[in-house]
Design a protein around this motif. Structure first.
Motif, short mmCIF file in Angstrom:
data_model
loop_
_atom_site.label_atom_id
_atom_site.label_comp_id
_atom_site.label_asym_id
_atom_site.label_seq_id
_atom_site.Cartn_x
_atom_site.Cartn_y
_atom_site.Cartn_z
N ILE A 30 3.94 10.46 -5.77
CA ILE A 30 2.83 10.72 -6.67
C ILE A 30 3.07 11.98 -7.48
O ILE A 30 2.94 12.00 -8.70
CB ILE A 30 1.53 10.86 -5.85
N ARG A 54 2.85 10.84 -1.18
CA ARG A 54 2.51 12.04 -1.93
C ARG A 54 3.67 12.53 -2.79
O ARG A 54 3.48 12.90 -3.94
CB ARG A 54 2.08 13.16 -0.98
N LEU A 75 3.61 1.75 -1.36
CA LEU A 75 4.16 2.03 -2.68
C LEU A 75 3.33 3.06 -3.43
O LEU A 75 3.85 3.82 -4.25
CB LEU A 75 4.21 0.74 -3.52
N PHE A 76 2.04 3.06 -3.16
CA PHE A 76 1.14 3.90 -3.94
C PHE A 76 0.59 5.06 -3.14
O PHE A 76 -0.30 5.77 -3.59
CB PHE A 76 -0.02 3.05 -4.47
N ALA A 77 1.11 5.26 -1.95
CA ALA A 77 0.49 6.24 -1.05
C ALA A 77 1.37 7.43 -0.76
O ALA A 77 0.92 8.37 -0.12
CB ALA A 77 0.09 5.57 0.26
N ARG A 118 0.82 -1.21 0.00
CA ARG A 118 0.00 0.00 0.00
C ARG A 118 0.85 1.26 0.00
O ARG A 118 0.53 2.25 -0.65
CB ARG A 118 -0.91 0.01 1.24
#
Lengths: 232, 232
Positions: B122, B119, B115-117, B113
């Motif tokens: 992102i 900021r 890995l995609f969280a 999780r």
DNA sequence: TGTACATCAGTGAACGCGCGTTCACTGATGTAC
DNA sequence: TGTACATCAGTGAACGCGCGTTCACTGATGTAC
């Protein structure tokens, strides 16, 4: 606290502040993107009140966040259910609800992420139901007993199941297992929504194209209305 | 700090502690499931050192978390690349890598999780590449210029792209757009992985069944090896 | 081989901060008579 | 209509806590001679 002192609510209108607190918490969550940053004191600052004033309306900080999450799930469900015009065909309803789902995730990314990130919700979420045998289409779609613990996620997902089952009934889907296919559809929509949130620059397909493909492949829809409004 | 005092490292072996700190941070992250709970002091407690000792090896707390995330992406890529035997066919490699992906997510859910969280990840993640025209299969799969900012996610995804393109070359996939179809495949795997993490009790299909269906429908694979080992 | 000394891994105490929560309170709003 | 009083929404100061980070330090390890 800065600025002029806040106008106090009149007697009997204390619940107005309660609503303001919840709105402020939801705003903060969407702004900061982190549940941990939604502190009690930050909420109070955002509303413009002293921190202890919150205890008139909530027993503690966690109760606020909990209610924000519950409201987010309810809002998502209402967005799905309010996405189509009454006269629309089942396939059109499912298509509209699917787009509403992706739109919700895209417009309120942090709120959407929170829906799936709460540990207490994760741990308490009971089995929604077993895979139904594919012999007939009689998925138990009627009112299920609402377990007391956090029915919101289940109810939201069941909107999808019901819509897909309606498509089958109307001859617009060849699905032999509406529950299972709604699960696969959900997987696709969730994966799309989450990746789009995580990597906004990544070249994902457009949401309407992706949705139609998923409805055909995962939902076994045979007729899909053309899109009559622009999507992102 | 409790327990006997830690044996100090010998001269020139200070980097051992650095590795211990990273391991402890990764452990804490997987245990607590919350990046915010991976505090500098908690890491120090976990290793058994005084908090300031960390500053010998990292400039600040955030540098530790950052490196943990980078390592997690690299580990995921290595897990995919180490999933198959050398003599396996391209389709078998893609199948094995797909299962390794789902297994990684299931066995280290909080790490996955994360890995995609992040900021910063992102916001900084650049476009991986435009959709390729489907006219031929010449997706630019060779070495791309590695942008300095966090190449790990891109490199991991490109493993999937390369494997699918190899399937096309070997006549095991009819995909006309390996890059785009790898994206759709990734969407499906990510959706499955995330939902399984969020709702462990939810009746998702088994991972091997789901994967094979996704490989056929999203990856356009025409031949899939039978599973020779049990999956969850 | 012995000893003085430099190096370096790691420490303990302290700082200022924002947090959640508590407590006694204030003062405007509404009510009883 | 006037006034004393109860109610209730909201406050200000304070608490103990864990945090990230700093600073001057300690004492074992290795080295020069």
């Amino acid at each position: 606290m800065t600025g002029p002192p806040r106008q106090r609510n009149r007697r009997g209108e204390g619940s107005k502040l309660r609503a303001e607190i919840l709105d402020a918490a939801a705003d903060l969550l969407e702004e900061t993107g982190s549940e941990q940053e939604v502190t009690l004191r930050a909420i109070a600052r955002h509303v413009g009140i002293a921190a202890p004033s919150i205890y008139e309306h909530f027993p503690n900080r966690d109760a606020i966040v909990q209610e924000v999450v519950d409201r987010a799930f309810i809002d998502l469900r209402l967005a799905l259910q309010g996405a189509w015009r009454p006269e629309t065909t089942p396939a059109g309803k499912l298509q509209a609800a699917g787009l509403a789902y992706l739109t919700y995730a895209q417009e309120q990314p942090n709120r959407y992420r929170l829906l799936f990130a709460r540990r207490d919700l994760i741990d308490s979420e009971p089995t929604i139901g077993p895979h139904q045998p594919a012999a007939d289409n009689s998925v138990p779609l009627g009112p299920r007993p609402l377990l007391p613990a956090r029915p919101a996620p289940r109810e939201t997902f069941l909107v999808l199941v019901n819509l897909l089952a309606a498509c089958v009934d109307a001859g617009q889907s060849t699905s032999a297992d509406p529950f299972g296919d709604a699960v696969t559809l959900w997987i696709a929509m969730h994966g799309y929504a989450m990746l789009r949130i995580s990597f906004p620059q990544f070249p994902l397909p457009k949401s309407d194209e992706f949705l139609d493909r998923a409805l055909r492949e995962q939902g076994h829809l045979t007729e899909l209305p053309a899109w009559t409004w622009p999507t992102a």
